[in-house]
Structure formats: structure tokens, C-alpha cells
Design an enzyme around this catalytic site. Structure first.
Site, PDB file in Angstrom:
ATOM      1  N   HIS A  68      11.047   7.731  -9.364  1.00 24.31           N
ATOM      2  CA  HIS A  68       9.867   8.330  -8.697  1.00 24.31           C
ATOM      3  C   HIS A  68       8.874   7.247  -8.254  1.00 24.31           C
ATOM      4  O   HIS A  68       7.688   7.519  -8.126  1.00 24.31           O
ATOM      5  CB  HIS A  68       9.126   9.318  -9.609  1.00 24.31           C
TER       6      HIS A  68
ATOM      7  N   SER B  41      -1.052 -11.653  12.139  1.00 28.39           N
ATOM      8  CA  SER B  41      -1.817 -10.661  12.878  1.00 28.39           C
ATOM      9  C   SER B  41      -2.616 -11.370  13.958  1.00 28.39           C
ATOM     10  O   SER B  41      -3.023 -12.519  13.776  1.00 28.39           O
ATOM     11  CB  SER B  41      -2.761  -9.932  11.922  1.00 28.39           C
TER      12      SER B  41
ATOM     13  N   LYS C 203      -3.274 -12.242   7.327  1.00 33.58           N
ATOM     14  CA  LYS C 203      -2.137 -11.319   7.310  1.00 33.58           C
ATOM     15  C   LYS C 203      -0.796 -12.016   7.480  1.00 33.58           C
ATOM     16  O   LYS C 203      -0.639 -12.954   8.256  1.00 33.58           O
ATOM     17  CB  LYS C 203      -2.279 -10.282   8.443  1.00 33.58           C
TER      18      LYS C 203
ATOM     19  N   GLU D  63      10.393  -4.116   8.550  1.00 36.90           N
ATOM     20  CA  GLU D  63       9.941  -2.834   9.117  1.00 36.90           C
ATOM     21  C   GLU D  63      10.854  -2.377  10.257  1.00 36.90           C
ATOM     22  O   GLU D  63      11.195  -1.200  10.363  1.00 36.90           O
ATOM     23  CB  GLU D  63       8.495  -2.964   9.609  1.00 36.90           C
TER      24      GLU D  63
END
Ligand code: ARG
Length: 457
Positions: A155, A276, A282, A289
Site C-alpha cells: 500500500h 528546470s 530542480k 516519467e
């Protein structure tokens, strides 16, 4: 003029012509189309359907076209309707009217599915190699981390300690199943449709065994109507590529979570990250992704193939032309995805301290506190309650279970002795779990050996 323009004017509406054309997509079948044609013409010669000297001239012509295409001396004419009409037209240009004899005892219907099967067969070998490389990257990394302790989750809640190697090998096992599916699939794929002609075979005395052998097919499709209308092999490949895509997507999701600041279990190499444009701090896991989202593309392609075929009557319908764009896209997608993932895994940096800390803070040895009591004769149910009370105490006092004083343990049960600390030491917790498939060092080493052995067959 169209090759099929017998009783039709051969003049299509301009937009309809574009709509009908598949050359932009099926041009990548050029080599297979020529090879299939060579096998076909050799068979026509052997069966005395074409005179030997005629067949030889056609074969020379096909050979010439093949060479010219490889050398870049002949460009695929994008005004052709499809790759089959292009090759036939190129042959007629090369050797004259004799080229028109090639299409005896054949149809584009058996031709197109033959070409596609040959193409897919070759691509499957490449996918097989890339899959192996990806699985090997997992096994190699796992070898260095059989004692790198990390939380195992259910979970997505910290559950019991495992090792990073144990987690990686889980993905390697999925990869082995993918390899096995691919192998099994090839048995059904490798059956020759050539000679089924349009749908009803032919009255010429053709030799389907000969062409099948020539093209490396293991079996021959036994029914001509099935041979030209079967696209199960497209659906099956779409399905198995989607499953591979899902495996890569799940691993990507883990990499994204593990590399996020609160976790910081891993660091994805700069080669696979981007920055970024406005936030200087970043570092984004873009490749992971994209890998995560490529599964959507694969599943979309799979759906398109299934829905295209559903409800089509026998035998060939032009709908089937729409099988290629999506299967080519899925093949391309999985190949680059496997390559990227293998590179990402091979260059991954691991933060052992962070993983260990997460285990301790998550009370991942709570089950072992209960097991300690069970070993001393307590029922598991009662032991579970006692352990839960100690976890509650530790949590309220901001302690890990190995920092809780023995007096507190003893207050909950007289069965606790000093050796509880050794018993719940996280590394001991793992190495006790020797059951087949478990996370103990020796057991995971055995699992890695299993993976490496499978890769060698
Ligand atoms: N371009 C077609 C396809 O990809 C080739 C077969 C055409 N056959 C036909 N009878 N129109 O399916």
C-alpha cells in the site's frame, strides 16, 4: 495508372488517393517485400510456372533493386500506393514487361502478411536482445546490493525490510517472463501465409513448402482464408509489448518516488535527468516519467489493433492496412524504452544510509518483535498486540525499536531478554528470511544466479 486498374478507370479522387495510400507507413517493409518476392519467383521457376530464363531475369532484377535500395541509388517513390506496388513497378522499370509476370499465383493479400511477419520476426530478435540487456542491468546492480537494506512496501506504506537487490530481482523476474512470452509467441508467428493468394489459393501447382523454407518459416498456415485474414500475431505482439511497457512503467514510478526529496533513496544520473527552466535547484526525472507514460501509448496501440480487427468478416478487408502504423510504433517504442531503462539502471546511484534510516524510522522490524515472542512459546495473535504497544511507545517517544529500553520491553512481556536487540537488528531480520524467494543475502544471490542462468539460454 494503377496496377489494379482493369475494369476501373484507375483514377482516384485526389484526396481518396492519399487516404488509400499506405506507402508512408509500409515503406519500411521494402527489404521483406523483395525477399518474399525472390522466394516466390524461385518457387515459380522450380514449379515450372515460369520459364527458367524468365525467372532468372526477374530474380536478377529483384537483386538489382535490393542493392540499389541499400546503396541509396533507388528511392522509394512515395507516390506509389503501397510498398508492394512500388517493388513491382520498380521491377518493371528495371527489366521491362517481363516484370509483370512476377505476380503470378500471388496476391497482395498473402504478400502483405508475409512481409509483416518477416519484419516482426526480425524485430523480435532485436527486442529479445534489448530485453536481455535490460534484465542484465538489473542483475548486475542487484549483485552489489544484497546487503543494502531498504523498506519493502505494501500500500506504499513501509512494511518489512528487504534489500535493494531483492527489489531489483523482482523486476528481473518480470523481464524473464517477458522473454519467455516472446519466445512462445515466435512459435505461432513463424508460420507461412505465402501461397494463400487472395483468399482461395490457386489453380497453379505452387509449392508452399518451398517458399516457407526459403523464408525461414517453421510451419505453413493450413487454411488459405485464415492465412490472409489472420492478424492474431499483431494482437499478441501488441499485448506482450504492452506488458513489457507496464513493467517498465512500474519501475519508472519507483525511480521517480525513490529519487524524490523525501525519499532520496536513489539519484538518477544526470544523463537521464533534466533541469528546470526557472527553478535552479530542480533535477527532474524526465526519462523515467516518459517511460512511465510510454505504456499508455503501447496500450493505446494495442486497443487500436484489437478494435480494428473485431468484427471483420473473412477474408482480407482494407481495414487491415491499419494494423501497421500502430505495431511499428509499439516496436519502436519498446526498443528505445528498454535501452533507456537499461542505461538508467546501470548508472543509478544508491543512498544506502537513507534507505536504512527509512527502515528504522518505519518500525520495519515490528513483525520480528512479535516473532521473538512466538519463538518463546507466545501465540502470534498476543505477540502481535504486545509488539504494537511497544511500537506505540517508541513512536510517542520518538525512538526506534532498538532504542527502546529493555525495561519497557519487559513491562510488556517477561519473555523479553537482552537478545531481543540482536533479534530485531534489521540486517538479522533480513538474513533470517531464508525462505525460497525471500530477501536473505544467500537466497537473493541464488535468485540472481537463476536470472543470469536464464539469460544464457
Ligand atoms: N497496403 C495493403 C495493406 O497494407 C496491402 C494489401 C492490399 N490488398 C488489397 N486487396 N487491396 O493491407
Amino acid at each position: 495508372m494503377k496496377l489494379w486498374s482493369g475494369m476501373l478507370s484507375g483514377q482516384l479522387d485526389q484526396i481518396a488517393e492519399e487516404f488509400n495510400s499506405s506507402i508512408m507507413i509500409d515503406k519500411r517493409l521494402v527489404n521483406e517485400d523483395i525477399k518474399g518476392s525472390i522466394a516466390h519467383v524461385k518457387m515459380l521457376k522450380k514449379s515450372n510456372i515460369l520459364k527458367a530464363n524468365e525467372a532468372d531475369k526477374i530474380l536478377e532484377g529483384l537483386d538489382e533493386i535490393y542493392k540499389k535500395i541499400q546503396n541509396g541509388d533507388l528511392e522509394i517513390d512515395l507516390k506509389s500506393e503501397d510498398i508492394h506496388t512500388f517493388v513491382e513497378g520498380a521491377l518493371i522499370n528495371e527489366i521491362g514487361d517481363l516484370g509483370k509476370k512476377m505476380h503470378t499465383a500471388r496476391s497482395r493479400n498473402d504478400q502483405v502478411t508475409t512481409d509483416l511477419k518477416l519484419y516482426i520476426r526480425n524485430e523480435c530478435d532485436l527486442i529479445n536482445d534489448l530485453l536481455k540487456k535490460y534484465i542484465k542491468s538489473l542483475a548486475d546492480l542487484a549483485e552489489n546490493h544484497t546487503q543494502t537494506i531498504m523498506p519493502g512496501y505494501t500500500h506504499l506504506q513501509a512494511a518489512q525490510p528487504v534489500t535493494f537487490a531483492h527489489h531489483l530481482v523482482a523486476y528481473a523476474m518480470m523481464g524473464l517472463r517477458d522473454l519467455d512470452r516472446l519466445k512462445d509467441y515466435k512459435k505461432r508467428l513463424n508460420s507461412s501465409p505465402l501461397g494463400a493468394c487472395a483468399l482461395a489459393g490457386t489453380s497453379y501447382q505452387i509449392d508452399r513448402e518451398f517458399t516457407a523454407k526459403e523464408l525461414g518459416f517453421e510451419t505453413i498456415m493450413q487454411n488459405s482464408m485464415d492465412a490472409v485474414s489472420d492478424r492474431d500475431y499483431v494482437l499478441e505482439l501488441q499485448s506482450l509489448l504492452s506488458i513489457i511497457g507496464i513493467h517498465l512503467s512500474r519501475l519508472s514510478e519507483e525511480l521517480i518516488i525513490w529519487s524524490s526529496q523525501p525519499f532520496s533513496f536513489v539519484r538518477i544520473d544526470d544523463q537521464y535527468s533534466t533541469g528546470s527552466s526557472i527553478m535552479p535547484q530542480k533535477k527532474n526525472p524526465d526519462m523515467a516519467e516518459l517511460l512511465r507514460s510510454k505504456s499508455a501509448r503501447l496500450i493505446g496501440n494495442m486497443n487500436q489493433s484489437f478494435v480494428m480487427l473485431k468484427g471483420l468478416p473473412l477474408a482480407y478487408s482494407k481495414d487491415m492496412q491499419e494494423d501497421k502504423e500502430s505495431i511499428f510504433d509499439s516496436i519502436d517504442t519498446i526498443k528505445i524504452s528498454l535501452e533507456i531503462m537499461a542505461g538508467q539502471i546501470a548508472s543509478l546511484e544508491i543512498n544506502k544510509e537513507k534507505m536504512l534510516k527509512a527502515c528504522k524510522e518505519g518500525f520495519l522490524n515490528a513483525t520480528d518483535v512479535a516473532d521473538y515472542l512466538v519463538n518463546k512459546g507466545q501465540s502470534f495473535r498476543d505477540a502481535h498486540h504486545i509488539s504494537a504497544r511497544i511500537v506505540k511507545y517508541a513512536s510517542e517517544n520518538n525512538l526506534t525499536l532498538d532504542e527502546v529500553d529493555l525495561s519497557i520491553y519487559k513491562k510488556e512481556s517477561e519473555l523479553f531478554e537482552k537478545d531481543i536487540y540482536e533479534f530485531i537488528d534489521i540486517i538479522n531480520c533480513i538474513n533470517k528470511r531464508k525462505s525460497l524467494g525471500g530477501p536473505a543475502k544467500e537466497e537473493v544471490k541464488r535468485q540472481i544466479e537463476f536470472v543470469l542462468d536464464e539469460l544464457n539460454v
